[in-house]
Enzyme design. Structure first.
Site, PDB file in Angstrom:
ATOM      1  N   TYR A 186      28.419  29.034  35.098  1.00  7.59           N
ATOM      2  CA  TYR A 186      29.701  28.783  33.604  1.00  7.59           C
ATOM      3  C   TYR A 186      28.319  27.726  33.104  1.00  7.59           C
ATOM      4  CZ  TYR A 186      33.824  30.861  34.963  1.00  7.59           C
ATOM      5  OH  TYR A 186      35.071  31.977  35.017  1.00  7.59           O
ATOM      6  N   LYS A 238      28.677  31.917  49.313  1.00  8.64           N
ATOM      7  CA  LYS A 238      27.869  33.851  49.676  1.00  8.64           C
ATOM      8  C   LYS A 238      26.487  32.990  50.482  1.00  8.64           C
ATOM      9  CE  LYS A 238      27.638  38.186  49.407  1.00  8.64           C
ATOM     10  NZ  LYS A 238      29.032  39.237  50.374  1.00  8.64           N
ATOM     11  N   ASP A 271      33.289  37.531  49.743  1.00  6.30           N
ATOM     12  CA  ASP A 271      34.043  39.023  49.875  1.00  6.30           C
ATOM     13  C   ASP A 271      34.683  38.574  50.795  1.00  6.30           C
ATOM     14  OD1 ASP A 271      31.976  38.473  52.098  1.00  6.30           O
ATOM     15  OD2 ASP A 271      30.203  40.432  51.540  1.00  6.30           O
ATOM     16  N   ASP A 295      37.249  31.334  40.203  1.00  4.50           N
ATOM     17  CA  ASP A 295      37.386  31.904  38.808  1.00  4.50           C
ATOM     18  C   ASP A 295      38.463  32.785  39.397  1.00  4.50           C
ATOM     19  OD1 ASP A 295      38.556  32.779  35.885  1.00  4.50           O
ATOM     20  OD2 ASP A 295      36.631  33.842  36.238  1.00  4.50           O
ATOM     21  N   ASP A 299      42.929  34.094  40.988  1.00  4.81           N
ATOM     22  CA  ASP A 299      43.283  34.943  39.984  1.00  4.81           C
ATOM     23  C   ASP A 299      44.081  35.812  41.333  1.00  4.81           C
ATOM     24  OD1 ASP A 299      43.113  34.185  37.380  1.00  4.81           O
ATOM     25  OD2 ASP A 299      42.540  36.460  36.930  1.00  4.81           O
TER      26      ASP A 299
HETATM   27  C1  IPM Z   1      40.409  30.907  34.028  1.00 10.32           C
HETATM   28  C2  IPM Z   1      39.866  31.264  32.854  1.00 10.32           C
HETATM   29  C3  IPM Z   1      38.880  30.824  32.216  1.00 10.32           C
HETATM   30  C4  IPM Z   1      37.629  30.405  33.297  1.00 10.32           C
HETATM   31  C5  IPM Z   1      37.739  31.621  30.562  1.00 10.32           C
HETATM   32  C6  IPM Z   1      38.872  31.595  29.507  1.00 10.32           C
HETATM   33  C7  IPM Z   1      37.373  30.927  29.765  1.00 10.32           C
HETATM   34  O1  IPM Z   1      39.438  32.307  33.295  1.00 10.32           O
HETATM   35  O2  IPM Z   1      40.544  28.901  33.629  1.00 10.32           O
HETATM   36  O3  IPM Z   1      41.059  30.695  34.649  1.00 10.32           O
HETATM   37  O4  IPM Z   1      36.655  32.164  32.912  1.00 10.32           O
HETATM   38  O5  IPM Z   1      37.288  29.482  33.451  1.00 10.32           O
HETATM   39 MG    MG Z   2      40.025  32.478  35.067  1.00 10.31          MG
END
Ligand code: IPM
Ligand code: MG
Length: 409
Positions: A186, A238, A271, A295, A299
């Site tokens: 990032y 990884k 993975d 990240d 999710d």
């Molecule tokens: C998160 C989001 C952000 C990230 C984006 C919107 C920059 O996906 O907070 O997880 O990738 O960190």
């Molecule tokens: Mg995210």
């Protein structure tokens, strides 16, 4: 929700000077309710100054609901919370030609805490990178030193059937993802898109990079978190392929052996972790991982719970205010229609009360109120499914109902 300038200055002064920084973190002279011994929080107070970043899309709607709930809470519990708005994301680009203007940063820094709704939308997707809403979020994280991102995924019994996975897989899941937030690909340099002088072809690149101190400090947060939970930590990397992951693994082992001997530490390749989270999520208690893996995995973990609309998060550093935000995005497709779920932002406010404002009992009240609303069978569209016998409500009614219940639970 009124709060005098004089007391605001006093609180900020206290925030800035409380505790002392060591190379290994901040030692506070009091045991506050942040994560554990290494992180600082604002001392308990009768009044707080909080910046609220309403952002884009459904942001203003879920913020309105959250503000109502917080007003009911402060009334019931007898303390003051001044919520001062500031701009971030697309609305900030439109108003100030910057996704996170310096005035917003200064205001956040001088607040006791920051509550963020969500940012982004198609309107700004074609902008150059520095004028995209996401760049504002990254600037905020970096400038405020928010290197630790806590993303809990706890399946509420009322919502087990809202998950896409089978009941026996998700029932009782309670995972905390500790994601490093200010390093990795990032932020690593060099990065860019260049033209190869030999082939003439374009080449895009980013640098996955972690220094030992960056790994050490996130490992310590993860150790603290794991100690407060099930004392079980899985570090995801990884290391079979990446040198940066080998360093991550070596340093994590070192920190855990020295400072957290009671924590049962395991390692998993990313993975495999992605697969195991779906196969048998109950094997995990606390997960620590880098920025990009975190990240993705956070999710994924959120879908165990059934809806992104339920999940809060905390982004914190060694000192100063943290930022508390739902993990969902700005959902531009449903913005302005009164169908968004405000519960993740309300639960983010609960995390703020617990980690930044030293008000764990008030955090409990908010969490109990959310549970009570679900017990009453009230659902926004994202957590409602056919035949569940529940009542479908919009964002406003969901917020109003939580606010009513806050006064009684
Ligand atoms: C998160 C989001 C952000 C990230 C984006 C919107 C920059 O996906 O907070 O997880 O990738 O960190
Ligand atoms: Mg995210």
């Amino acid at each position: 929700m009124k709060f005098s300038v004089a007391s605001s200055v006093l609180i900020c002064a206290v925030t800035g000077t409380y505790g002392f920084v060591t190379p290994f973190g901040v030692k506070t002279s009091n045991n506050f309710n942040r994560i554990g011994s290494t992180l600082e929080a604002v001392p308990k107070s009768e009044s707080y100054s909080v910046t609220i970043l309403e952002g884009d899309g459904i942001g203003p709607e879920i913020s309105t609901a959250t503000k109502k709930v917080l007003a009911a809470l402060t009334k019931r519990c007898g303390f003051e919370l001044e919520l001062k708005p500031a701009l971030i994301g697309g609305c900030a680009i439109d108003a100030a030609n910057s996704p996170f203007p310096d005035e917003s940063l200064a205001q956040c820094r001088s607040s006791d805490s920051v509550l963020l709704a969500c940012i982004g939308g198609p309107k700004w997707d074609g902008n150059p990178r520095e004028l995209r809403p996401e760049s504002g979020l990254l600037k905020m994280r970096k400038e405020m030193g928010l290197f630790a991102n806590l993303r809990p995924a706890k399946v509420m019994s009322q919502l087990v059937d809202a998950s896409t996975l089978k009941r026996e897989i998700v029932e009782g899941v309670d995972v905390m993802v500790v994601r490093e937030l200010t390093g990795d690909v990032y932020f690593g340099a060099p990065k860019g898109i260049d033209t190869d002088p030999v082939t003439g072809e374009r080449v895009g690149y980013n640098n996955m990079i972690y220094s030992e101190s960056e790994v050490r400090r996130i490992a310590k947060v993860a150790g603290d978190v794991a100690m407060k939970r099930g004392k079980k930590l899985c570090s995801v990397d990884k290391a079979n392929v990446l040198d940066v992951s080998q360093l991550w693994r070596d340093v994590t082992i070192d920190v855990m052996e020295k400072d957290y001997p009671e924590v049962d530490l395991s390692h998993m390749y990313v993975d495999n972790a992605a697969m195991q989270l779906i196969r048998w999520p109950k094997q995990f208690d606390t997960i620590v991982t880098g920025n990009i893996f975190g990240d993705i995995l956070s999710d994924e973990a959120s879908m165990l719970v059934g809806s992104l609309g339920m999940l809060p998060s905390a982004s914190i550093g060694l000192e100063g205010p943290g930022v508390f935000e739902p993990i969902h995005g700005s959902a531009p497709d449903i913005a302005g229609q009164d169908v968004a779920n405000p519960l993740a932002m309300i639960l983010s406010a609960a995390m703020m009360l617990r980690y930044d404002l030293a008000r764990p009992e008030e955090a409990d009240i908010l969490e109990r109120a959310v549970e009570a609303v679900l017990d009453k069978g009230i659902r926004t569209a994202d957590i409602k499914f056919d035949g569940d016998g529940c009542r479908l409500v919009g964002c406003v009614e969901m917020g109003d109902t939580v606010a009513e219940i806050v006064a009684t639970v």
